[in-house]
Design an enzyme around this catalytic site. Structure first.
Site, short mmCIF file in Angstrom:
data_model
loop_
_atom_site.label_atom_id
_atom_site.label_comp_id
_atom_site.label_asym_id
_atom_site.label_seq_id
_atom_site.Cartn_x
_atom_site.Cartn_y
_atom_site.Cartn_z
CG ASP A 42 -8.90 -2.81 -4.18
OD1 ASP A 42 -8.41 -2.01 -3.38
OD2 ASP A 42 -9.78 -3.85 -3.98
NE ARG A 49 -4.21 -1.59 0.62
CZ ARG A 49 -5.45 -1.60 1.25
NH1 ARG A 49 -5.48 -0.38 1.64
NH2 ARG A 49 -6.40 -2.47 1.10
NE ARG A 71 -9.32 7.63 -3.07
CZ ARG A 71 -10.67 8.02 -2.77
NH1 ARG A 71 -11.64 8.88 -3.93
NH2 ARG A 71 -11.37 7.45 -1.83
CE1 TYR A 104 -13.00 -6.95 1.92
CE2 TYR A 104 -11.49 -8.47 1.21
CZ TYR A 104 -11.85 -7.47 2.06
OH TYR A 104 -10.79 -6.78 2.83
NE ARG A 162 -6.84 5.72 2.69
CZ ARG A 162 -7.77 4.79 3.28
NH1 ARG A 162 -9.14 5.27 3.40
NH2 ARG A 162 -7.38 3.49 3.43
O1 CP3 Z 1 0.06 -1.57 -2.46
C1 CP3 Z 1 -0.25 -0.45 -3.27
O2 CP3 Z 1 0.38 0.44 -3.36
C2 CP3 Z 1 -1.18 -1.02 -4.56
C3 CP3 Z 1 -2.53 -0.62 -4.29
C4 CP3 Z 1 -3.42 -1.65 -3.32
C5 CP3 Z 1 -4.73 -1.00 -3.15
N1 CP3 Z 1 -5.51 -2.18 -2.65
C6 CP3 Z 1 -5.44 0.30 -3.64
C7 CP3 Z 1 -6.36 0.77 -2.28
C8 CP3 Z 1 -3.33 -2.76 -3.08
C9 CP3 Z 1 -2.21 -3.79 -3.33
C10 CP3 Z 1 -4.46 -3.21 -2.63
C11 CP3 Z 1 -4.89 -4.67 -2.12
C12 CP3 Z 1 -5.92 -4.92 -1.21
N2 CP3 Z 1 -7.27 -4.07 -1.55
C13 CP3 Z 1 -6.14 -5.73 -0.26
C14 CP3 Z 1 -5.31 -6.80 0.25
C15 CP3 Z 1 -3.79 -6.13 0.84
C16 CP3 Z 1 -4.43 -5.75 2.24
O3 CP3 Z 1 -4.03 -4.54 2.57
O4 CP3 Z 1 -4.76 -6.64 2.96
C17 CP3 Z 1 -7.36 -6.07 0.31
C18 CP3 Z 1 -8.03 -6.70 1.36
C19 CP3 Z 1 -8.18 -5.00 -0.41
C20 CP3 Z 1 -9.71 -4.52 -0.34
C21 CP3 Z 1 -10.08 -3.15 0.26
N3 CP3 Z 1 -9.59 -1.87 -0.77
C22 CP3 Z 1 -10.09 -2.65 1.30
C23 CP3 Z 1 -10.53 -3.59 2.36
C24 CP3 Z 1 -10.33 -1.20 1.21
C25 CP3 Z 1 -10.80 -0.52 2.20
C26 CP3 Z 1 -9.92 -0.15 3.27
C27 CP3 Z 1 -9.23 1.00 3.21
O5 CP3 Z 1 -7.85 0.65 3.50
O6 CP3 Z 1 -9.72 2.06 3.04
C28 CP3 Z 1 -9.66 -0.88 -0.16
C29 CP3 Z 1 -9.77 0.59 -0.67
C30 CP3 Z 1 -8.32 0.68 -1.37
N4 CP3 Z 1 -7.61 0.15 -2.20
C31 CP3 Z 1 -7.44 2.04 -0.98
C32 CP3 Z 1 -6.32 1.78 -1.82
C33 CP3 Z 1 -5.01 3.03 -1.82
C34 CP3 Z 1 -7.90 3.09 0.08
C35 CP3 Z 1 -8.16 4.06 -0.84
C36 CP3 Z 1 -9.08 5.33 -1.02
O7 CP3 Z 1 -10.19 5.31 -0.54
O8 CP3 Z 1 -8.17 6.27 -1.70
#
Ligand code: CP3
Length: 345
Positions: A77, A29, A42, A152, A33
């Site tokens: 994602d 990640r 964003r 999910y 943010r």
């Molecule tokens: O690593 C990186 O920089 C690449 C981008 C990336 C995202 N999601 C973008 C994102 C990666 C590798 C993921 C993986 C992901 N997504 C996982 C597995 C990794 C982990 O952290 O366990 C999971 C379970 C998800 C599903 C997901 N996406 C959730 C549960 C959420 C909401 C929770 C949160 O952190 O807000 C997301 C949203 C998400 N995906 C964001 C980002 C940068 C947050 C973003 C935003 O609102 O801008």
């Protein structure tokens, strides 16, 4: 693959347990943010827009490279394949992902489509091709692991205990395996397409699989994970196999596959490596919260991880899970600099 001398390939070398000039570092990640540049984008675009527009995905993927990390991870994602499979979802404000019609019947499982990723997720491959023209560090592609994606789909979003998922798994194993087969096939095809498009390595994020007992992992998940991981290993690119809460099942995860095993922060890295075996590389494993207090604290925790790795070939420095939105950028930079300086050889 990295074929030019001006490119930094220490990440790929470490994945293959070759000697490196310094320990490579990247962060799960790492685009997100905690970075002001990301928050600014964003304001104008939704998360899904950033993922679906290759130019924007390129821009976000490049943002954290200013911190000096040794690999880029494609901005996308793990949930993206679910929509073309027939399970639409949204990222609800403050709630995380919401699946519109969670899986509750065999008929819904049977209706899920095994997609052609080049067709349905062509925007991901387009972003990879754009990135490959710009990058001087390797590009990591990724997908969700089958248990994590299934959780999910069945729960409809994040869950504290995976009750519905496990009820399906324990109570209707043939339906469960049918769901896992579809998800695994999509993930396998999706990761293969990313490699063909130019990804230099791929990571399977089975983030929540550590919620299972090892015997249940072996029965309900391992065969599906194995099919994905073995097929991707055959492409020749390094494959990172990641989960959290996995201390008791690292051996079983290793047996499923992966050139590199991801280690969470609750598991001492030296202890984990001994169990995984020194014929695999390991990635991790600083507590993401150790970045929050001060730069000095962060560096101290980073050094603890380096001490556990003990200069052994095949360590990729990372956190034990994703970077948190409240992380100060300066602390991240301090850790990158420290890892490089303390391991320079
Ligand atoms: O690593 C990186 O920089 C690449 C981008 C990336 C995202 N999601 C973008 C994102 C990666 C590798 C993921 C993986 C992901 N997504 C996982 C597995 C990794 C982990 O952290 O366990 C999971 C379970 C998800 C599903 C997901 N996406 C959730 C549960 C959420 C909401 C929770 C949160 O952190 O807000 C997301 C949203 C998400 N995906 C964001 C980002 C940068 C947050 C973003 C935003 O609102 O801008």
């Amino acid at each position: 693959m990295n074929d030019r001398n001006d490119r930094n390939d220490r990440f790929l070398r470490a994945c293959r347990r070759e000697p490196v000039d310094a320990t490579p570092v990247w962060f799960m990640r790492q685009a997100g943010r905690y970075m002001p540049e990301y928050r600014k984008l964003r304001e104008k675009h939704s998360l899904i827009d950033l993922c679906k527009n290759p130019e924007l995905a390129l821009e976000v993927t490049l943002q954290p490279l200013a911190l000096g990390v040794d690999a880029a991870i494609l901005f996308a994602d793990i949930l993206l394949p679910l929509d073309p499979m027939g399970a639409s979802f949204e990222f609800a404000k403050g709630e995380g992902p919401v699946i519109h019609e969670p899986i509750a019947s065999r008929a819904q499982i049977d209706r899920l489509r095994v997609i052609d990723p080049d067709e349905s997720l062509g925007y991901v491959m387009a972003a990879i091709r754009l990135l490959k023209k710009e990058l001087k560090v390797p590009l990591i592609g990724f997908a969700g692991g089958p248990f994590t994606l299934a959780s999910y789909l069945v729960e409809g979003g994040k869950s504290p205990n995976f009750a519905k998922t496990k009820k399906l798994m324990f109570g209707a194993p043939s339906d469960w395996h049918a769901l896992m087969e579809k998800l695994s096939e999509v993930v396998r095809l999706y990761l293969r397409a990313q490699v063909v498009a130019g990804a230099d390595a791929v990571q399977l994020f089975d983030s929540w699989v550590g919620d299972l007992a090892p015997a249940d992992y072996v029965e309900y998940v391992q065969p599906h994970a194995r099919r994905i991981l073995r097929d991707l290993e055959a492409t020749g690119v390094p494959v990172i196999h990641f989960g959290t809460g996995t201390a008791t099942m690292l051996g079983e995860m290793r047996d499923a596959g992966g050139t590199v095993l991801g280690v969470d922060w609750c598991t001492p890295l030296d202890w984990a490596w001994e169990r995984v075996g020194y014929d695999r590389a390991v990635q991790g494993n600083m507590d993401p919260c150790a970045l929050l207090a001060t730069a000095g604290t962060a560096v101290k925790h980073a050094q603890r991880v380096l001490d556990a790795a003990a200069g052994r070939r095949g360590h990729i420095f990372n956190l034990g899970h994703g970077i948190l939105p409240e992380t100060p950028v300066d602390h991240v930079r301090a850790v990158v600099d420290h890892v490089h300086a303390a391991t320079a050889r």
